[in-house]
Design a protein around this motif. Structure first.
Motif, mmCIF file in Angstrom:
data_model
loop_
_atom_site.group_PDB
_atom_site.id
_atom_site.type_symbol
_atom_site.label_atom_id
_atom_site.label_comp_id
_atom_site.label_asym_id
_atom_site.label_seq_id
_atom_site.Cartn_x
_atom_site.Cartn_y
_atom_site.Cartn_z
ATOM 1 N N SER A 1 9.646 7.735 -4.089
ATOM 2 C CA SER A 1 8.341 8.071 -3.503
ATOM 3 C C SER A 1 7.757 9.338 -4.104
ATOM 4 O O SER A 1 6.542 9.544 -4.066
ATOM 5 C CB SER A 1 8.455 8.208 -1.984
ATOM 6 O OG SER A 1 9.193 9.363 -1.629
ATOM 7 N N LYS B 1 -4.748 15.386 -1.112
ATOM 8 C CA LYS B 1 -3.777 16.170 -1.895
ATOM 9 C C LYS B 1 -2.782 16.933 -1.040
ATOM 10 O O LYS B 1 -1.574 16.933 -1.313
ATOM 11 C CB LYS B 1 -4.538 17.140 -2.805
ATOM 12 C CG LYS B 1 -3.651 17.959 -3.726
ATOM 13 C CD LYS B 1 -4.512 18.838 -4.631
ATOM 14 C CE LYS B 1 -3.665 19.649 -5.584
ATOM 15 N NZ LYS B 1 -4.508 20.507 -6.457
ATOM 16 N N ILE C 1 5.397 8.369 -6.682
ATOM 17 C CA ILE C 1 4.189 7.789 -6.077
ATOM 18 C C ILE C 1 3.245 8.890 -5.618
ATOM 19 O O ILE C 1 2.034 8.846 -5.890
ATOM 20 C CB ILE C 1 4.582 6.887 -4.885
ATOM 21 C CG1 ILE C 1 5.319 5.645 -5.388
ATOM 22 C CG2 ILE C 1 3.346 6.491 -4.076
ATOM 23 C CD1 ILE C 1 5.898 4.789 -4.281
ATOM 24 N N HIS C 2 3.774 9.892 -4.931
ATOM 25 C CA HIS C 2 2.929 10.983 -4.433
ATOM 26 C C HIS C 2 2.306 11.767 -5.597
ATOM 27 O O HIS C 2 1.153 12.202 -5.497
ATOM 28 C CB HIS C 2 3.738 11.912 -3.547
ATOM 29 C CG HIS C 2 4.186 11.278 -2.264
ATOM 30 N ND1 HIS C 2 3.327 10.598 -1.430
ATOM 31 C CD2 HIS C 2 5.412 11.214 -1.659
ATOM 32 C CE1 HIS C 2 3.988 10.134 -0.379
ATOM 33 N NE2 HIS C 2 5.246 10.503 -0.494
ATOM 34 N N ARG D 1 -0.220 14.658 0.494
ATOM 35 C CA ARG D 1 0.653 14.104 -0.550
ATOM 36 C C ARG D 1 1.732 15.124 -0.931
ATOM 37 O O ARG D 1 2.908 14.783 -1.094
ATOM 38 C CB ARG D 1 -0.155 13.725 -1.790
ATOM 39 C CG ARG D 1 -0.961 12.459 -1.655
ATOM 40 C CD ARG D 1 -0.106 11.218 -1.595
ATOM 41 N NE ARG D 1 -0.902 10.022 -1.316
ATOM 42 C CZ ARG D 1 -0.394 8.842 -0.999
ATOM 43 N NH1 ARG D 1 0.921 8.693 -0.915
ATOM 44 N NH2 ARG D 1 -1.181 7.817 -0.750
ATOM 45 N N SER E 1 0.829 -1.206 0.000
ATOM 46 C CA SER E 1 0.000 0.000 0.000
ATOM 47 C C SER E 1 0.865 1.257 0.000
ATOM 48 O O SER E 1 1.973 1.266 0.541
ATOM 49 C CB SER E 1 -0.896 0.004 1.241
ATOM 50 O OG SER E 1 -1.458 1.280 1.466
ATOM 51 N N HIS E 2 0.349 2.301 -0.627
ATOM 52 C CA HIS E 2 1.019 3.601 -0.613
ATOM 53 C C HIS E 2 0.311 4.551 0.349
ATOM 54 O O HIS E 2 0.238 5.764 0.111
ATOM 55 C CB HIS E 2 1.054 4.189 -2.018
ATOM 56 C CG HIS E 2 1.908 3.396 -2.959
ATOM 57 N ND1 HIS E 2 1.679 3.358 -4.329
ATOM 58 C CD2 HIS E 2 2.982 2.595 -2.728
ATOM 59 C CE1 HIS E 2 2.583 2.572 -4.889
ATOM 60 N NE2 HIS E 2 3.381 2.102 -3.942
ATOM 61 N N SER F 1 -4.614 12.645 -5.819
ATOM 62 C CA SER F 1 -6.032 12.799 -5.468
ATOM 63 C C SER F 1 -6.352 12.247 -4.082
ATOM 64 O O SER F 1 -7.377 12.572 -3.491
ATOM 65 C CB SER F 1 -6.911 12.098 -6.511
ATOM 66 O OG SER F 1 -6.586 10.712 -6.583
ATOM 67 N N ASP F 2 -5.463 11.393 -3.552
ATOM 68 C CA ASP F 2 -5.656 10.830 -2.226
ATOM 69 C C ASP F 2 -5.083 11.788 -1.195
ATOM 70 O O ASP F 2 -3.899 11.753 -0.884
ATOM 71 C CB ASP F 2 -4.957 9.466 -2.140
ATOM 72 C CG ASP F 2 -4.967 8.895 -0.720
ATOM 73 O OD1 ASP F 2 -5.886 9.248 0.040
ATOM 74 O OD2 ASP F 2 -4.044 8.133 -0.383
ATOM 75 N N LYS G 1 1.545 10.535 -8.542
ATOM 76 C CA LYS G 1 0.533 9.673 -9.160
ATOM 77 C C LYS G 1 -0.738 9.600 -8.324
ATOM 78 O O LYS G 1 -1.853 9.553 -8.862
ATOM 79 C CB LYS G 1 1.121 8.266 -9.360
ATOM 80 C CG LYS G 1 0.168 7.289 -10.048
ATOM 81 C CD LYS G 1 0.841 5.931 -10.227
ATOM 82 C CE LYS G 1 -0.111 4.940 -10.874
ATOM 83 N NZ LYS G 1 0.525 3.597 -11.037
ATOM 84 N N GLU G 2 -0.581 9.623 -7.001
ATOM 85 C CA GLU G 2 -1.736 9.442 -6.112
ATOM 86 C C GLU G 2 -2.137 10.756 -5.446
ATOM 87 O O GLU G 2 -2.605 10.776 -4.317
ATOM 88 C CB GLU G 2 -1.406 8.382 -5.062
ATOM 89 C CG GLU G 2 -1.011 7.050 -5.679
ATOM 90 C CD GLU G 2 -1.116 5.887 -4.727
ATOM 91 O OE1 GLU G 2 -1.693 6.066 -3.634
ATOM 92 O OE2 GLU G 2 -0.647 4.797 -5.083
#
Length: 570
Positions: free
Chosen positions: A123, A135, A126-127, A138, A14-15, A132-133, A129-130
């Motif tokens: 990382s 913001k 990763i941040h 991230r 998991s990220h 929207s989770d 790319k993700e």
């Protein structure tokens, strides 16, 4: 595969952000403990603790305050050994970066430093790319990762790692610009400047162009983002200097007081006066005395009449005060995270030297006229020489700055923590990890904090004053300093003034925190709460919410002090 193993496997790939990962690890650890897997539960507890309190300050602040990226003191050797195994075996960059960095901090093993570096830069992707989770978090973790990668690369003096980080920084400028996310460019530019002697001039030029565009965008928004404008003006001056453009550097330095005055014009009373004082100091630093004097005159006008009286009594909190700073300390943080931010930051501690400068520059004829000192109607002394007069003026100016900082910054931050569920137990949890504090004092500190949260500031102050004095004595004792002396065959305890005058205490606190603690507790020309409370010299109206909050701030600052015994000579 049992439930615990399955949950660990899912979490490993998991990220998840730090807090969510910590909460998941705590849950799995509890299940493992209930299943009798004590060893697994203990090690998962270490992992949860590693992700529970992420770094809370940027690179420049850590350097100024000498704060480490991670507090490794809370981890036993078994935890460090476990992190070393996990960092070497995990394929998740977020996990590798955290564990390898802690091992690097503990062992200074360059192999783990390189593992952490790779984890941090991996990382970043990763941040992105993700995003929207969550913001905001991230972007916080992304900039932390870049800054820490820079620190490691510079520490190892590895030109290949520095070049790799430089490319990431330049790429991020275009990405942030495309989203108008200029807030986060500050940390990226700061990281690039940390490597300035080893990066390409074109990279610095791209940073300069990004910063110019960012400042222009922020000004055009007219959204009260003055703190961001100020930060970018300061960075533009530094970038100009690094590029050898001294004229542009001076131009951007002059922009600093302009921004401060611009914000001051949107405020009233105490807030406006404080900002005009800051502008006056900035002009003075540039040698622009006429402009500085103008700002001082306006500042003094803002402090006249009823507004000045607010400094002498409990102050109603201006909700608009220094919104950006308050937001930085509280946004997307847990109550415990807010307290950690306060405890490890000097930003809420007024600068004593600034009070000296203001006292010198605003004295005029009053700086040479002797006068009497009073507490209410009680005469407490006199100031007759220019040195004594300056000492009094400085102490009063510093007290005023402390009151303003408390009203405009500290109390709104504490209020936000309370709104989020901060309780006596939140404070106590932080104090249990404090080095140099006698654990027997924690219960009484908790009583003082409980009284503050209940609005009983008189009781809070009476409890905390003596406990803070005892805490300082504990620190000195832990460093091997004398806390008692013998007279007439009787052991006496040294006074607070003697404790604070110890060079061991001064070095442990640092000059800025020492001046703050001395003013609040010991200096009768400032607050001097210790003697005033102990000898019954305070009226009830003087034992205000501000005074109680200042004592709580001192407690939080002391919780981050690590007593170190001086090395003995041969």
């Amino acid at each position: 595969m049992n439930t615990i193993e399955r949950e660990l496997d899912e979490l490993e790939v998991s990220h998840a952000l730090d807090l969510k990962r910590s909460e998941a690890l705590a849950k799995i650890a509890s299940n493992a403990n209930a299943a009798g897997a004590k060893d697994m539960a203990r090690k998962l507890g270490y992992e949860g603790a590693a992700f529970l309190n992420p770094p809370v300050h940027g690179l420049s602040h850590r350097k100024e305050a000498k704060i480490r990226f991670y507090n490794i003191d809370k981890f036993p050797r078994e935890a460090i050994d476990h992190f070393a195994i996990r960092a070497s075996s995990s394929k998740n960059p977020l996990v590798v970066a955290r564990f390898a960095d802690i091992v690097w901090e503990a062992r200074r093993d360059a192999g783990f430093a390189r593992l952490a570096f790779s984890g941090y830069l991996d990382s970043v992707a990763i941040h992105r790319k993700e995003l929207s989770d969550d913001k905001a978090w991230r972007l916080i973790d992304l900039t932390d990762a870049v800054q820490r990668a820079v620190e490691i690369a510079v520490s190892l003096n590895d030109t290949a790692l520095i070049a790799r980080t430089e490319r990431v920084c330049v790429d991020l400028f275009a990405w942030l610009d495309s989203m108008n996310e200029y807030r986060w460019g500050l940390e990226i530019i700061e990281a690039l400047l940390e490597m300035q002697k080893r990066v390409d001039q074109d990279s610095l030029k791209q940073a300069y162009e990004f910063a110019q565009k960012a400042l222009s965008h922020l000004v055009s928004q007219d959204a009260g983002n003055y703190k961001l404008q100020l930060d970018y003006a300061i960075l533009l001056a530094r970038l100009s200097q690094s590029l050898g453009d001294t004229a542009s550097a001076q131009k951007w330095r002059k922009e600093v007081p302009v921004i401060l005055a611009r914000e001051a014009r949107t405020k009233e009373g105490l807030v406006a006066s404080f900002l005009y004082q800051q502008a006056a100091k900035a002009y003075l630093d540039l040698g622009m005395k006429e402009e500085s004097d103008e700002m001082i005159i306006i500042s003094q006008k803002k402090m006249q009449g009823a507004e000045f009286q607010k400094i002498q009594v409990p102050i109603e909190i201006p909700k608009e005060a220094q919104e950006q700073i308050v937001k930085r300390f509280t946004e997307n943080k847990t109550p415990g995270g807010i307290l950690v931010s306060i405890s490890s930051s000097l930003e809420l501690v007024p600068d004593y030297e600034q009070a000296v400068d203001i006292a010198k520059k605003t004295g005029g004829i009053s700086s040479v006229i002797p006068f009497m000192l009073y507490e209410g109607t009680r005469r407490t002394g006199s100031a007759t020489t220019p040195e004594e007069i300056l000492q009094v003026r400085t102490a009063r100016q510093f007290s005023m700055n402390c009151e303003m900082n408390c009203s405009l910054l500290l109390l709104p931050i504490l209020d936000k923590a309370v709104d989020l569920g901060c309780s006596k137990d939140t404070f106590v949890s932080l104090f249990r990890n404090a080095k140099g504090l006698n654990p027997d004092r924690i219960e009484l500190l908790g009583v003082g904090l409980d009284r503050f949260l209940a609005g009983d500031y008189i009781s809070c102050i009476h409890v905390l004053v003596v406990q803070v004095e005892a805490w300082l004595r504990d620190l000195l004792d832990n460093m091997g300093g004398p806390t008692t002396y013998v007279k007439d065959q009787i052991v006496h305890v040294h006074t607070l003034g003697t404790i604070l005058s110890s060079e061991l205490i001064k070095r442990a606190l640092g000059s800025r925190v020492w001046s703050y603690v001395n003013a609040i507790l010991n200096d009768d020309l400032a607050f001097g709460l210790r003697d005033k409370v102990a000898h019954g010299l305070c009226e009830a109206s003087e034992l205000s919410r501000n005074k109680a909050a200042l004592l709580i701030h001192v407690c939080l600052l002391l919780s981050g002090v690590v007593p170190v015994r001086p090395q003995q000579g041969p």
